[in-house]
Motif scaffolding. Structure first.
Motif, short mmCIF file in Angstrom:
data_model
loop_
_atom_site.label_atom_id
_atom_site.label_comp_id
_atom_site.label_asym_id
_atom_site.label_seq_id
_atom_site.Cartn_x
_atom_site.Cartn_y
_atom_site.Cartn_z
N THR A 26 0.84 -1.19 0.00
CA THR A 26 0.00 0.00 0.00
C THR A 26 0.88 1.24 0.00
N ILE A 27 0.30 2.35 -0.44
CA ILE A 27 1.05 3.61 -0.41
C ILE A 27 1.33 4.00 1.03
N GLY A 28 0.43 3.68 1.94
CA GLY A 28 0.67 3.98 3.36
C GLY A 28 1.89 3.26 3.89
N TYR A 29 2.04 1.99 3.52
CA TYR A 29 3.21 1.23 3.96
C TYR A 29 4.49 1.84 3.38
N LEU A 30 4.47 2.17 2.09
CA LEU A 30 5.66 2.75 1.46
C LEU A 30 6.02 4.07 2.11
N ARG A 31 5.03 4.93 2.35
CA ARG A 31 5.29 6.23 2.97
C ARG A 31 5.86 6.06 4.39
N LYS A 32 5.31 5.11 5.14
CA LYS A 32 5.82 4.87 6.49
C LYS A 32 7.25 4.36 6.44
N ALA A 33 7.53 3.42 5.54
CA ALA A 33 8.88 2.87 5.40
C ALA A 33 9.87 3.97 5.03
N ILE A 34 9.47 4.86 4.14
CA ILE A 34 10.33 5.96 3.74
C ILE A 34 10.61 6.88 4.93
N SER A 35 9.56 7.21 5.67
CA SER A 35 9.73 8.18 6.77
C SER A 35 10.54 7.62 7.93
N THR A 36 10.50 6.31 8.12
CA THR A 36 11.25 5.71 9.24
C THR A 36 12.59 5.13 8.81
N GLY A 37 12.87 5.14 7.50
CA GLY A 37 14.13 4.57 7.02
C GLY A 37 14.18 3.06 7.12
N GLN A 38 13.02 2.45 7.11
CA GLN A 38 12.91 0.99 7.24
C GLN A 38 13.46 0.30 6.00
N GLN A 39 14.20 -0.78 6.20
CA GLN A 39 14.67 -1.56 5.06
C GLN A 39 13.51 -2.41 4.55
N LEU A 40 13.29 -2.38 3.26
CA LEU A 40 12.20 -3.14 2.65
C LEU A 40 12.66 -4.57 2.40
N GLY A 41 11.71 -5.47 2.38
CA GLY A 41 12.00 -6.87 2.08
C GLY A 41 12.45 -7.03 0.63
N GLU A 42 13.19 -8.09 0.39
CA GLU A 42 13.75 -8.33 -0.94
C GLU A 42 12.68 -8.42 -2.02
N SER A 43 11.59 -9.12 -1.75
CA SER A 43 10.56 -9.27 -2.79
C SER A 43 9.91 -7.93 -3.11
N LEU A 44 9.71 -7.08 -2.11
CA LEU A 44 9.15 -5.75 -2.37
C LEU A 44 10.14 -4.91 -3.17
N CYS A 45 11.41 -5.01 -2.85
CA CYS A 45 12.44 -4.29 -3.61
C CYS A 45 12.40 -4.69 -5.08
N ILE A 46 12.30 -5.98 -5.33
CA ILE A 46 12.24 -6.49 -6.70
C ILE A 46 10.99 -5.95 -7.39
N ASN A 47 9.86 -5.96 -6.71
CA ASN A 47 8.62 -5.45 -7.29
C ASN A 47 8.72 -3.96 -7.62
N ILE A 48 9.33 -3.19 -6.73
CA ILE A 48 9.50 -1.76 -6.97
C ILE A 48 10.42 -1.53 -8.16
N ASP A 49 11.50 -2.29 -8.24
CA ASP A 49 12.43 -2.20 -9.37
C ASP A 49 11.67 -2.48 -10.66
N ARG A 50 10.89 -3.55 -10.67
CA ARG A 50 10.13 -3.95 -11.86
C ARG A 50 9.09 -2.90 -12.25
N GLU A 51 8.28 -2.48 -11.29
CA GLU A 51 7.18 -1.56 -11.59
C GLU A 51 7.65 -0.15 -11.91
#
Length: 83
Positions: A26-51
């Motif tokens: 969700t956009i909420g999850y992405l915004r929260k991860a960005i604001s807290t500097g959270q490391q994203l999981g590998e599969s989400l990283c791959i999806n973001i790279d792809r999309e």
């Protein structure tokens, strides 16, 4: 994460929601991860790279992963250390 923030900010809210959905989150999850500097999981990283069509690379999101090894573009950091 700054590059992901800028990428999202360049989109309309509807496009942000669609992008997040296509990435499996969700956009909420992405915004929260960005604001807290959270490391994203590998599969989400791959999806973001792809999309993002490579606009946001996995290497920028999870620096602790040996992406060069997985991409076949370099030797594993761990293999080099073991040698």
């Amino acid at each position: 994460m700054d590059k992901l923030r800028a990428y999202l900010n360049s989109m309309t809210p509807d496009k942000q929601e669609e992008f997040a959905r296509l990435c499996g989150t969700t956009i909420g999850y992405l915004r929260k991860a960005i604001s807290t500097g959270q490391q994203l999981g590998e599969s989400l990283c791959i999806n973001i790279d792809r999309e993002s069509a490579g606009g946001i690379r996995c290497e920028e999101l999870a620096r602790s992963v040996d992406w060069a090894y997985l991409r076949g573009t370099g030797s594993s950091v761990h293999a080099t250390e073991a040698a």
